[in-house]
Design an enzyme around this catalytic site. Structure first.
Site, short mmCIF file in Angstrom:
data_model
loop_
_atom_site.label_atom_id
_atom_site.label_comp_id
_atom_site.label_asym_id
_atom_site.label_seq_id
_atom_site.Cartn_x
_atom_site.Cartn_y
_atom_site.Cartn_z
N ILE A 1 -4.40 0.73 -2.51
CA ILE A 1 -4.97 -0.58 -2.82
C ILE A 1 -6.27 -0.70 -2.05
CG2 ILE A 1 -4.71 -3.09 -2.77
CD1 ILE A 1 -1.74 -2.79 -2.88
N ASP A 2 -7.36 -0.40 -2.70
CA ASP A 2 -8.67 -0.58 -2.08
C ASP A 2 -9.04 -2.06 -2.19
OD1 ASP A 2 -11.12 0.95 -1.03
OD2 ASP A 2 -11.98 -0.38 -2.53
N GLU B 1 -4.05 6.99 2.94
CA GLU B 1 -4.50 6.20 4.09
C GLU B 1 -3.36 5.79 5.01
OE1 GLU B 1 -6.90 1.99 4.87
OE2 GLU B 1 -6.55 2.71 2.85
N ASP C 1 0.83 -1.21 0.00
CA ASP C 1 0.00 0.00 0.00
C ASP C 1 0.86 1.26 0.00
OD1 ASP C 1 -2.90 -0.41 0.09
OD2 ASP C 1 -2.52 -1.56 1.90
N ASP D 1 -6.13 6.27 -2.50
CA ASP D 1 -6.31 4.95 -1.89
C ASP D 1 -5.48 3.99 -2.72
OD1 ASP D 1 -7.04 2.59 -0.74
OD2 ASP D 1 -9.17 3.05 -0.63
N ASP E 1 -11.55 6.67 -0.04
CA ASP E 1 -12.36 5.68 -0.74
C ASP E 1 -13.21 6.30 -1.84
OD1 ASP E 1 -11.76 3.32 0.88
OD2 ASP E 1 -12.88 4.30 2.48
N THR F 1 -7.93 -4.52 0.17
CA THR F 1 -6.67 -5.23 0.40
C THR F 1 -6.89 -6.69 0.77
OG1 THR F 1 -6.67 -4.32 2.65
CG2 THR F 1 -5.30 -3.22 1.02
#
Length: 389
Positions: A158-159, A81, A56, A156, A302, A161
């Site tokens: 890696i949404d 994030e 991430d 974001d 997000d 995960t």
């Protein structure tokens, strides 16, 4: 700076981010590190932070580095994030940054990975790789100037995960939506205007949108949208199919309250899927008419990218809580002008974002639920249904 130049830059860096995510899932030494993190007590205790967080952070910092290099005055207004600080098993604190050369980045990553040279090399090469394969913007009129001093970015990296770690392929329903799987993974980069808090430009990439069995590889999908002043343009051409669909669909989280589900079920076919970003993308793509979330489990990173795309299509993302409060108090039906006031704002309460990297653990304010929608008629129907619960 022209919007077209900013968009082209974001498309390039999102392609690089997608490449990093794909390489981590493809290369055996990196997959092994990634999968180790879901073994609970059996995980490799060399790592104080899990490898998925490094994946991430690496994507987040690559995006931040590239954007800051191209637009220096926006560097301190890029928010994500994850924190970029890691502690290895020796107690050394390592700040993950992108160095000038591949070799320097590799040496830094080796410190985080406790000397794993092969993994560090693969990651550094992915970060420093070049990609020019981005969608053409020749057919779009985006030559409008914007003050980048008044802009910020939400990332974001890696949404979804959890689905990224599992690495499974989701099964599509009749509309093309999946419940879970790598297809739910998304990389989201959204630009907002500081003075208004409005999302104005978004790029969303699904690195694993479609699996090609002939080449045994994944095909990515990139979506973008611009909603700034009089410009409303997107990579998507039409929502006619959704407008004329007989069966309306609402996508929800599995954790959504039974009460909300029961009310929506009277007018909508309910579907469930992983990943907040994917549920917004499913709405953008017309796989669902709307995404409804009634509780606090979603953040600005997000939503920002998908929000701009929805606005460009004539939809939007509104605050669930504030929309229902308005619907309950108002003696007249909610109007499109009301919806404009209810759109999610990307500047935190009080008008400022206090941390460049806003992690959940830092107390970043979650949103009080959302309704993401493609058409005004759909969101008005949803609010009418839910206002009495």
């Amino acid at each position: 700076m022209y919007i077209s130049d900013i968009l082209r830059m974001l498309l390039k860096v999102s392609a690089k981010a997608s490449q990093i995510a794909t390489i981590i899932r493809k290369e055996k030494p990196l997959v092994e590190l990634l999968v180790e993190e879901k073994r609970g007590l059996e995980k490799n205790n060399r790592f104080f932070q899990d490898f998925k967080t490094l994946a991430d952070v690496l994507i987040q910092e690559t995006v931040r580095h590239y954007i800051s290099e191209k637009i220096p005055n926006i560097g301190n207004s890029i928010y994500g994030e994850e924190s970029n600080k890691f502690t290895n098993s020796l107690g050394d604190c390592v700040v993950v940054t992108i160095c000038h050369t591949c070799e320097e980045t590799q040496l830094l990553l080796q410190k985080v990975l406790n000397g794993n040279t092969e993994a560090a090399r693969l990651l550094a090469e992915a970060v420093h790789s070049t990609t020019e394969d981005v969608p053409s913007l020749d057919d779009y009129d985006l030559h409008v100037d914007i003050d980048t001093n008044d802009c910020g970015i939400w990332i974001d990296p890696i949404d979804s995960t959890g689905q990224y770690i599992k690495g499974e392929t989701g099964e599509k329903d009749d509309y093309g939506m999946v419940v879970d799987g790598l297809q739910c993974v998304a990389i989201l980069i959204g630009m907002f205007q500081k003075s208004t808090g409005k999302s104005i430009l978004g790029v969303a990439v699904q690195p694993f949108a479609e699996f090609n069995p002939q080449t045994n590889s994944w095909i990515s999908q990139t979506l973008w949208g611009v909603c700034y002043k009089d410009i409303k343009q997107t990579s998507l051409k039409s929502v006619d199919e959704v407008l004329h669909r007989e069966v309306k669909r609402a996508v929800l989280s599995n954790s959504e309250s039974e009460h909300v589900q029961d009310v929506l079920r009277t007018k909508f076919q309910l579907v469930f899927a992983s990943g907040a970003g994917y549920k917004i993308l499913a709405t953008i793509l017309g796989l669902a008419n709307a995404y409804v979330l009634s509780h606090r489990s979603i953040y600005r990173w997000d939503c920002c990218a998908g929000h701009a795309i929805l606005l460009a299509l004539g939809g939007g993302i509104i605050s669930y809580k504030h929309a229902l409060e308005m619907a309950r108090k108002s003696s007249t039906p909610i109007t499109k002008e009301d919806l404009d006031q209810l759109q999610v704002n990307y500047v935190s309460t009080g008008g400022a974002i206090t941390s460049r990297r806003c992690s959940i653990s830092d107390g970043t304010e979650s949103l009080p639920g959302i309704v993401a929608y493609l058409t005004v008629s759909d969101v008005l129907l949803i609010l009418d249904l839910l206002k009495n619960i």
